[in-house]
Design a protein around this motif. Structure first.
Motif, mmCIF file in Angstrom:
data_model
loop_
_atom_site.group_PDB
_atom_site.id
_atom_site.type_symbol
_atom_site.label_atom_id
_atom_site.label_comp_id
_atom_site.label_asym_id
_atom_site.label_seq_id
_atom_site.Cartn_x
_atom_site.Cartn_y
_atom_site.Cartn_z
ATOM 1 N N ASP A 1 6.145 20.084 7.817
ATOM 2 C CA ASP A 1 7.304 20.155 7.800
ATOM 3 C C ASP A 1 7.782 18.632 6.812
ATOM 4 O O ASP A 1 8.295 17.813 7.533
ATOM 5 N N PRO A 2 7.510 18.611 5.880
ATOM 6 C CA PRO A 2 7.690 17.451 4.960
ATOM 7 C C PRO A 2 9.152 16.688 4.736
ATOM 8 O O PRO A 2 9.519 15.792 5.098
ATOM 9 N N ARG A 3 10.275 17.554 5.126
ATOM 10 C CA ARG A 3 11.726 17.289 5.100
ATOM 11 C C ARG A 3 11.891 16.620 6.273
ATOM 12 O O ARG A 3 12.599 15.595 6.178
ATOM 13 N N ALA A 4 11.627 17.220 7.441
ATOM 14 C CA ALA A 4 11.855 16.625 8.635
ATOM 15 C C ALA A 4 10.945 15.225 8.740
ATOM 16 O O ALA A 4 11.547 14.189 9.275
ATOM 17 N N LEU A 5 9.962 15.047 8.447
ATOM 18 C CA LEU A 5 9.161 14.060 8.469
ATOM 19 C C LEU A 5 9.670 13.075 7.270
ATOM 20 O O LEU A 5 9.787 11.553 7.903
ATOM 21 N N ALA A 6 10.248 13.033 6.287
ATOM 22 C CA ALA A 6 10.654 12.419 5.353
ATOM 23 C C ALA A 6 11.909 11.773 6.094
ATOM 24 O O ALA A 6 12.370 10.538 5.971
ATOM 25 N N ALA A 7 12.857 12.571 6.806
ATOM 26 C CA ALA A 7 14.071 12.147 7.485
ATOM 27 C C ALA A 7 13.556 11.132 8.479
ATOM 28 O O ALA A 7 14.199 10.173 8.743
ATOM 29 N N ARG A 8 12.406 11.435 9.192
ATOM 30 C CA ARG A 8 12.234 10.400 10.148
ATOM 31 C C ARG A 8 11.618 9.251 9.923
ATOM 32 O O ARG A 8 11.691 8.058 10.547
ATOM 33 N N LEU A 9 11.163 9.403 8.498
ATOM 34 C CA LEU A 9 10.443 7.863 8.114
ATOM 35 C C LEU A 9 11.599 6.978 7.491
ATOM 36 O O LEU A 9 11.060 5.920 7.118
ATOM 37 N N ILE B 1 5.420 16.890 14.423
ATOM 38 C CA ILE B 1 5.050 17.306 13.092
ATOM 39 C C ILE B 1 3.524 17.388 13.076
ATOM 40 O O ILE B 1 2.795 16.203 13.211
ATOM 41 N N THR B 2 2.788 18.402 12.642
ATOM 42 C CA THR B 2 1.541 18.224 12.014
ATOM 43 C C THR B 2 1.127 17.841 10.932
ATOM 44 O O THR B 2 1.734 18.216 9.832
ATOM 45 N N LEU B 3 0.060 16.836 10.823
ATOM 46 C CA LEU B 3 -0.030 16.172 9.798
ATOM 47 C C LEU B 3 -1.337 16.907 9.348
ATOM 48 O O LEU B 3 -2.408 17.457 10.182
ATOM 49 N N LEU B 4 -1.410 17.292 7.861
ATOM 50 C CA LEU B 4 -2.671 17.928 7.292
ATOM 51 C C LEU B 4 -3.356 17.056 6.401
ATOM 52 O O LEU B 4 -4.628 17.407 6.139
ATOM 53 N N GLU B 5 -2.794 15.954 6.102
ATOM 54 C CA GLU B 5 -3.270 15.015 5.184
ATOM 55 C C GLU B 5 -2.709 13.622 5.408
ATOM 56 O O GLU B 5 -1.508 13.334 5.292
ATOM 57 N N LEU B 6 -3.473 12.474 5.523
ATOM 58 C CA LEU B 6 -2.914 11.175 5.760
ATOM 59 C C LEU B 6 -3.903 10.160 4.932
ATOM 60 O O LEU B 6 -4.813 9.968 5.497
ATOM 61 N N SER C 1 1.087 -1.403 0.110
ATOM 62 C CA SER C 1 -0.093 -0.074 -0.012
ATOM 63 C C SER C 1 0.825 1.422 -0.023
ATOM 64 O O SER C 1 1.950 1.100 0.296
ATOM 65 N N VAL C 2 0.442 2.178 -0.665
ATOM 66 C CA VAL C 2 0.966 3.395 -0.679
ATOM 67 C C VAL C 2 0.292 4.779 0.114
ATOM 68 O O VAL C 2 -0.800 4.742 0.161
ATOM 69 N N VAL C 3 1.340 5.378 0.986
ATOM 70 C CA VAL C 3 0.475 6.423 1.862
ATOM 71 C C VAL C 3 0.938 7.727 1.116
ATOM 72 O O VAL C 3 2.222 7.857 1.094
ATOM 73 N N ARG C 4 -0.195 8.586 1.086
ATOM 74 C CA ARG C 4 0.125 9.959 0.925
ATOM 75 C C ARG C 4 -0.084 11.081 1.914
ATOM 76 O O ARG C 4 -0.809 10.663 2.704
ATOM 77 N N LEU D 1 4.958 1.476 4.684
ATOM 78 C CA LEU D 1 4.483 1.841 5.962
ATOM 79 C C LEU D 1 3.153 2.013 5.967
ATOM 80 O O LEU D 1 2.652 2.525 4.850
ATOM 81 N N THR D 2 2.365 1.848 7.176
ATOM 82 C CA THR D 2 0.937 1.792 6.980
ATOM 83 C C THR D 2 0.724 3.440 7.633
ATOM 84 O O THR D 2 1.394 4.080 8.068
ATOM 85 N N THR D 3 -0.546 3.778 7.445
ATOM 86 C CA THR D 3 -1.013 5.010 7.781
ATOM 87 C C THR D 3 -0.740 5.388 9.584
ATOM 88 O O THR D 3 -0.419 6.279 9.924
ATOM 89 N N ASP D 4 -1.111 4.333 10.154
ATOM 90 C CA ASP D 4 -0.651 3.998 11.659
ATOM 91 C C ASP D 4 0.621 4.655 11.847
ATOM 92 O O ASP D 4 0.979 5.346 12.434
ATOM 93 N N GLN D 5 1.487 3.823 11.073
ATOM 94 C CA GLN D 5 2.967 3.819 11.547
ATOM 95 C C GLN D 5 3.454 5.391 11.152
ATOM 96 O O GLN D 5 4.343 5.862 11.752
ATOM 97 N N VAL D 6 2.838 5.860 9.835
ATOM 98 C CA VAL D 6 3.360 7.268 9.537
ATOM 99 C C VAL D 6 2.836 8.318 10.745
ATOM 100 O O VAL D 6 3.541 9.197 11.059
ATOM 101 N N GLY D 7 1.598 8.151 10.909
ATOM 102 C CA GLY D 7 1.074 8.911 11.970
ATOM 103 C C GLY D 7 1.777 8.983 13.202
ATOM 104 O O GLY D 7 2.024 10.068 13.746
ATOM 105 N N ARG D 8 2.078 8.040 13.686
ATOM 106 C CA ARG D 8 2.815 7.656 15.094
ATOM 107 C C ARG D 8 4.234 8.475 14.800
ATOM 108 O O ARG D 8 4.829 9.210 15.957
ATOM 109 N N ALA D 9 4.877 8.195 13.743
ATOM 110 C CA ALA D 9 6.109 9.031 13.577
ATOM 111 C C ALA D 9 6.155 10.174 13.705
ATOM 112 O O ALA D 9 7.189 11.081 14.138
ATOM 113 N N ALA D 10 5.143 10.800 12.857
ATOM 114 C CA ALA D 10 4.873 12.233 12.856
ATOM 115 C C ALA D 10 4.787 12.627 14.283
ATOM 116 O O ALA D 10 5.231 13.855 14.642
#
Length: 307
Positions: A229-237, A271-276, A221-224, A257-266
């Motif tokens: 702060d997309p650069r900081a989030l990319a580095a974190r993932l 980092i505030t998520l605007l869309e997941l 699956s692909v997560v959008r 990664l799943t949406t849950d994993q991305v959300g927890r990392a953010a």
């Protein structure tokens, strides 16, 4: 029901179909997929007795096609929509087939109406557009009210309304308990219509499974995700099994990664998520991945063509 057992066809040194074994069951729409040159048309021709197998067997409703006393009542097929005398009207083409197979004139009227050719049936078939020719081919396949329907690329030349009509037709035939075997290169339509898939490459069987299982077993699956702060989030993932790409506008596409994993990392990084959102692998993507090594005719890369 269509049953192929070790079905093989060789043309000289060319092995077109290599030991295919599969069953197409009634009550479901079965899609027949494969890259160009995979052996789909050859397989369909052997089912219909137009080509003799080099070895192996294939039967329709328990018998070889040519052993049926009234084959048009058993199997309706569309392999080449343009195989009609161009000077003959669509109606007379169907009427000639009906007379030679003990089918009533009223059935001709029924299929002409069913495929949407009532206003054009008296026109010469040679003047038909590609889409109208496809409708005539489908009418021919349905003429004998067969238990098994085989259609090779039935959507070619059809407009949006025609494509939706074929989609509904295939489902209705399957719901009526008929065997429906259809090939198409339009993956989006196949994903909407077929419930089971038979996939071949270089003449060999490479998948025989339900649509859901086929897509679920291929890719990830692909997560959008869009964040402040997309650069900081990319580095974190970043991780060995994770792919992260920047899509612009602050969006990232994350695979692995799943949406849950991305959300927890953010959240852990503040980092505030605007869309997941998550998107499952499509039939086209799954098909391309599975058949990548079975493509016989491959175009040069864009980069190579431009150099």
């Amino acid at each position: 029901m269509i049953e192929a057992r070790a079905l093989t066809k060789r043309y000289g040194d060319k092995l077109a179909v290599d030991g295919l074994t599969f069953t197409v069951r009634p009550g479901v729409v079965t899609g027949f997929l494969g890259p160009n040159g995979a052996g789909k048309s050859t397989t369909m021709r052997m089912i219909l007795g137009l080509d003799a197998p080099t070895s192996g067997t294939v039967t329709v409703n328990g018998r070889p096609y040519l052993a049926h006393s009234a084959p048009l009542h058993e199997v309706g097929a569309l392999l080449e929509a343009r195989s009609v005398h161009p000077g003959r009207s669509a109606y007379n083409h169907l009427l000639a087939l009906a007379h030679s197979n003990g089918i009533s004139r009223s059935r001709v009227d029924d299929v002409v109406e069913a495929v949407g050719l009532a206003g054009s049936a008296r026109r010469r078939a040679g003047r038909f557009s590609l889409g109208m020719g496809q409708r005539l081919g489908i009418a021919t396949a349905l003429l004998g009210d067969p238990r098994t329907v085989i259609l090779d690329e039935p959507l070619n030349g059809l407009d949006t309304e025609g494509i939706r009509w074929v989609r509904a037709l295939l489902r209705n035939l399957a719901d009526d308990g008929r065997t429906v075997f259809v090939s198409s290169h339009l993956m989006n339509e196949m994903a909407l219509t077929a419930e089971h898939l038979i996939v071949i490459g270089r003449g060999r069987l490479i998948a025989d499974t339900s649509m859901a299982e086929f897509v679920a077993s291929r890719g990830r699956s692909v997560v959008r995700v869009r964040s402040t702060d997309p650069r900081a989030l990319a580095a974190r993932l970043e991780a060995p099994e994770v792919e992260v790409s920047h899509d612009g506008g602050g969006s990232l596409t994350v695979s692995g990664l799943t949406t849950d994993q991305v959300g927890r990392a953010a959240a852990a990084a503040g980092i505030t998520l605007l869309e997941l959102t998550a998107r499952q692998t499509s039939l086209e993507e799954a098909f391309m991945e599975l058949t990548h090594d079975a493509v016989e005719y491959r175009a040069p890369s864009t980069a190579g063509a431009a150099s």
